[in-house]
Design a protein around this motif. Structure first.
Motif, PDB file in Angstrom:
ATOM      1  N   MET A 160       0.702  -1.261   0.098  1.00 39.79           N
ATOM      2  CA  MET A 160       0.026  -0.196   0.045  1.00 39.79           C
ATOM      3  C   MET A 160       0.822   1.116   0.111  1.00 39.79           C
ATOM      4  SD  MET A 160      -2.744   1.061   2.932  1.00 39.79           S
ATOM      5  CE  MET A 160      -1.844   1.501   4.158  1.00 39.79           C
ATOM      6  N   VAL A 161       0.584   2.107  -0.901  1.00 46.89           N
ATOM      7  CA  VAL A 161       1.524   3.538  -1.006  1.00 46.89           C
ATOM      8  C   VAL A 161       0.311   4.467  -0.832  1.00 46.89           C
ATOM      9  CG1 VAL A 161       2.856   4.787  -2.214  1.00 46.89           C
ATOM     10  CG2 VAL A 161       2.971   2.228  -2.463  1.00 46.89           C
ATOM     11  N   GLY A 162       0.576   5.612  -0.024  1.00 47.08           N
ATOM     12  CA  GLY A 162      -0.316   6.703   0.149  1.00 47.08           C
ATOM     13  C   GLY A 162       0.559   7.742  -0.703  1.00 47.08           C
ATOM     14  N   GLN A 163      -0.260   8.315  -1.771  1.00 51.24           N
ATOM     15  CA  GLN A 163       0.150   9.621  -2.327  1.00 51.24           C
ATOM     16  C   GLN A 163      -0.367  10.806  -2.011  1.00 51.24           C
ATOM     17  OE1 GLN A 163       0.528   7.769  -6.955  1.00 51.24           O
ATOM     18  NE2 GLN A 163      -1.019   9.262  -6.623  1.00 51.24           N
ATOM     19  N   SER A 208      -6.789  16.687  -0.275  1.00 56.04           N
ATOM     20  CA  SER A 208      -5.358  16.712   0.056  1.00 56.04           C
ATOM     21  C   SER A 208      -4.796  17.861   0.812  1.00 56.04           C
ATOM     22  CB  SER A 208      -4.940  16.595  -1.453  1.00 56.04           C
ATOM     23  OG  SER A 208      -5.284  17.734  -2.045  1.00 56.04           O
ATOM     24  N   PRO A 209      -3.697  17.756   1.122  1.00 57.37           N
ATOM     25  CA  PRO A 209      -2.545  16.584   0.769  1.00 57.37           C
ATOM     26  C   PRO A 209      -2.740  15.494   1.737  1.00 57.37           C
ATOM     27  CG  PRO A 209      -1.577  18.408   2.153  1.00 57.37           C
ATOM     28  CD  PRO A 209      -2.914  18.864   1.761  1.00 57.37           C
ATOM     29  N   LEU A 210      -2.494  14.068   1.297  1.00 56.76           N
ATOM     30  CA  LEU A 210      -2.626  13.216   2.041  1.00 56.76           C
ATOM     31  C   LEU A 210      -1.103  13.205   2.600  1.00 56.76           C
ATOM     32  CD1 LEU A 210      -3.786   9.392   1.561  1.00 56.76           C
ATOM     33  CD2 LEU A 210      -1.314   9.851   2.033  1.00 56.76           C
ATOM     34  N   MET A 211      -0.942  12.925   3.965  1.00 65.65           N
ATOM     35  CA  MET A 211       0.316  13.036   4.524  1.00 65.65           C
ATOM     36  C   MET A 211       0.955  11.723   5.131  1.00 65.65           C
ATOM     37  SD  MET A 211       1.191  15.977   3.684  1.00 65.65           S
ATOM     38  CE  MET A 211       2.916  16.324   4.535  1.00 65.65           C
ATOM     39  N   ASP A 212      -0.053  10.792   5.352  1.00 67.43           N
ATOM     40  CA  ASP A 212       0.343   9.448   5.866  1.00 67.43           C
ATOM     41  C   ASP A 212      -0.929   8.716   5.721  1.00 67.43           C
ATOM     42  OD1 ASP A 212       1.828   7.950   7.289  1.00 67.43           O
ATOM     43  OD2 ASP A 212       1.868   8.601   9.127  1.00 67.43           O
ATOM     44  N   CYS A 213      -0.381   7.144   5.840  1.00 69.09           N
ATOM     45  CA  CYS A 213      -1.789   6.262   6.106  1.00 69.09           C
ATOM     46  C   CYS A 213      -1.179   5.079   6.450  1.00 69.09           C
ATOM     47  CB  CYS A 213      -2.079   5.966   4.780  1.00 69.09           C
ATOM     48  SG  CYS A 213      -0.901   5.352   3.309  1.00 69.09           S
ATOM     49  N   ALA A 267      -6.096   7.111   7.628  1.00 67.90           N
ATOM     50  CA  ALA A 267      -5.126   8.126   6.711  1.00 67.90           C
ATOM     51  C   ALA A 267      -5.108   9.480   7.295  1.00 67.90           C
ATOM     52  CB  ALA A 267      -5.540   8.216   5.157  1.00 67.90           C
ATOM     53  N   VAL A 268      -4.596  10.448   7.340  1.00 68.92           N
ATOM     54  CA  VAL A 268      -4.664  11.953   7.285  1.00 68.92           C
ATOM     55  C   VAL A 268      -4.459  12.693   6.181  1.00 68.92           C
ATOM     56  CG1 VAL A 268      -4.261  12.023   9.608  1.00 68.92           C
ATOM     57  CG2 VAL A 268      -2.277  12.241   8.259  1.00 68.92           C
ATOM     58  N   ALA A 269      -5.446  13.533   5.667  1.00 75.01           N
ATOM     59  CA  ALA A 269      -5.483  13.989   4.628  1.00 75.01           C
ATOM     60  C   ALA A 269      -6.246  15.517   4.952  1.00 75.01           C
ATOM     61  CB  ALA A 269      -6.276  13.677   3.348  1.00 75.01           C
ATOM     62  N   GLY A 270      -5.656  16.391   4.370  1.00 70.55           N
ATOM     63  CA  GLY A 270      -6.167  17.742   4.846  1.00 70.55           C
ATOM     64  C   GLY A 270      -6.089  18.176   6.126  1.00 70.55           C
ATOM     65  N   THR A 271      -7.229  18.339   6.750  1.00 67.03           N
ATOM     66  CA  THR A 271      -7.431  18.548   8.423  1.00 67.03           C
ATOM     67  C   THR A 271      -7.985  17.407   9.028  1.00 67.03           C
ATOM     68  OG1 THR A 271      -9.602  19.324   8.007  1.00 67.03           O
ATOM     69  CG2 THR A 271      -7.786  21.111   7.988  1.00 67.03           C
ATOM     70  N   ASP A 272      -8.327  16.202   8.226  1.00 65.09           N
ATOM     71  CA  ASP A 272      -9.156  15.181   8.549  1.00 65.09           C
ATOM     72  C   ASP A 272      -8.057  13.815   8.780  1.00 65.09           C
ATOM     73  OD1 ASP A 272     -11.130  16.931   8.206  1.00 65.09           O
ATOM     74  OD2 ASP A 272     -11.966  15.836   6.762  1.00 65.09           O
ATOM     75  N   PHE A 309      -0.336   9.838  10.884  1.00 65.12           N
ATOM     76  CA  PHE A 309      -1.241   8.713  11.273  1.00 65.12           C
ATOM     77  C   PHE A 309      -0.612   7.338  11.721  1.00 65.12           C
ATOM     78  CE2 PHE A 309      -4.345   5.532  10.882  1.00 65.12           C
ATOM     79  CZ  PHE A 309      -5.742   6.207  11.113  1.00 65.12           C
ATOM     80  N   ARG A 310      -1.046   6.909  12.996  1.00 66.01           N
ATOM     81  CA  ARG A 310      -0.917   5.660  13.342  1.00 66.01           C
ATOM     82  C   ARG A 310      -1.738   5.091  13.984  1.00 66.01           C
ATOM     83  NH1 ARG A 310       2.327   6.146   9.794  1.00 66.01           N
ATOM     84  NH2 ARG A 310       4.616   5.667   9.854  1.00 66.01           N
ATOM     85  N   TRP A 311      -2.167   3.860  13.697  1.00 68.53           N
ATOM     86  CA  TRP A 311      -3.299   2.773  14.309  1.00 68.53           C
ATOM     87  C   TRP A 311      -2.259   2.171  15.544  1.00 68.53           C
ATOM     88  CZ3 TRP A 311      -8.096   2.326  13.223  1.00 68.53           C
ATOM     89  CH2 TRP A 311      -8.587   2.644  12.054  1.00 68.53           C
ATOM     90  N   SER A 312      -2.954   2.423  16.812  1.00 63.90           N
ATOM     91  CA  SER A 312      -2.380   1.437  17.858  1.00 63.90           C
ATOM     92  C   SER A 312      -2.050   0.183  17.625  1.00 63.90           C
ATOM     93  CB  SER A 312      -3.558   1.780  19.161  1.00 63.90           C
ATOM     94  OG  SER A 312      -2.879   0.669  20.295  1.00 63.90           O
TER      95      SER A 312
END
Length: 321
Positions: free
Chosen positions: A179-182, A206-211, A223-228, A254-257
């Motif tokens: 999986m790759v987050g763009q 966007s922008p997606l910064m992490d997933c 994932a985190v993208a924009g403010t969400d 963004f990180r799942w526990s």
């Protein structure tokens, strides 16, 4: 530093600003924490009072300092790492500022080796090992590629992206799926079997910064993208399962526990906010602001979150009730 009263904190002092942190995701080496700075990677062994009644808070013991020629942007642990068997093995990968991946391997006695994987032509944003034998490394970055290497640094695959790659993760149950987050908000899945794209998810912003892939349910992608922050169930629909605002001026990490299925952590702005959300309700388990904050990593078996800071690593013990 403002802090949620329901969380307890520890810290590990460092000599430099901490640019990235990574707990080992493996139960047999879960005590290890890698700390990346502008000049080195420091590995420490952590024992918490939450796992050992004889420990007062946190005891952290230096294991190895590894000098790097360039600053460290991202880190990943190899599943080969184990200090409980002989010979001992310490192995991690670092994405560095000179656009190269460095893989460090040591027996903590006589053999220290750094291999340099060359191929990227711009900054590396994420690196990961395959979760099986740890014989392959994947990395992605601003050069619009995701690259897969074998254990000696030979290129095994190059996936072309349409935007910078911000995150890369191997599927825990399907070793031939990446999986790759763009950055444009697209999460893409690739097959290592035929080197073709399989499917994609769109965050719609966007922008997606992490997933990240959920450790507890590999069908869940966050994932985190924009403010969400955004969660997808890949078996149901390409539409988000849930979406909430995380940071009013933009989310970065963004990180799942790894030990609690409903907890997730984010990092974002304004300033340097660290938050821990629960997908089951609206309660914030942690909401803190730091002068400096880079990178997130959860302990493998304990509800403990590490965040890089100014000459220290901050750690939160998160109450999940």
């Amino acid at each position: 530093m403002k802090e949620d009263v329901k969380s307890r904190t520890y810290s590990i002092p460092c000599q430099e600003v901490v640019r990235c942190v990574e707990f080992s995701p493996l139960q047999w080496s879960c005590q290890l924490l890698a700390i990346g700075t502008a000049t080195k990677v420091s590995v420490v062994s952590c024992r918490f009072q939450e796992e050992d009644a004889e420990v007062d808070g946190l005891v952290h013991t230096p294991v190895r300092d590894v000098q790097m020629d360039r600053g460290v942007a991202c880190l990943a642990w190899s599943p080969k790492t184990s200090l409980n068997t002989l010979p001992k093995v310490l192995c991690f990968a670092a994405g560095c500022d000179d656009y190269n991946v460095r893989v460090f391997t040591s027996d903590l006695k006589e053999r220290d080796e750094i291999q340099e994987f060359q191929g990227h032509t711009d900054f590396i944003n994420a690196v990961t090992f395959d979760p099986g034998e740890g014989n392959h490394v994947a990395s992605t970055g601003d050069d619009l590629t995701c690259r897969v290497w074998d254990s000696v640094g030979q290129s095994q695959a190059v996936f072309k992206l349409t935007e910078p790659g911000m995150a890369v993760h191997w599927h825990s149950d399907e070793p031939l799926k990446l999986m790759v987050g763009q950055k444009d908000g697209l999460i893409r899945f690739f097959s290592l079997d035929n080197h073709q794209p399989i499917m994609s998810l769109s965050c719609g912003v966007s922008p997606l910064m992490d997933c990240d892939w959920s450790r507890h349910n590999s069908l869940l992608v966050g994932a985190v993208a924009g403010t969400d922050w955004i969660v997808f169930d890949t078996s149901v629909s390409s539409m988000p399962l849930e979406q909430r605002q995380a940071h009013t001026e933009g989310a970065r990490c963004f990180r799942w526990s790894r030990c609690h299925e409903s907890l997730l952590a984010t990092l974002g702005r304004p300033q340097r906010q660290v938050k821990v959300f629960n997908t089951r309700h609206q309660q914030l388990h942690v909401s803190a602001t730091l002068p400096v904050a880079y990178s997130l990593s959860w302990h493998c078996t304990l509800p403990i979150l590490a965040v890089g800071g100014d000459q220290r690593v901050h750690l939160w013990v998160v109450e999940s009730s």
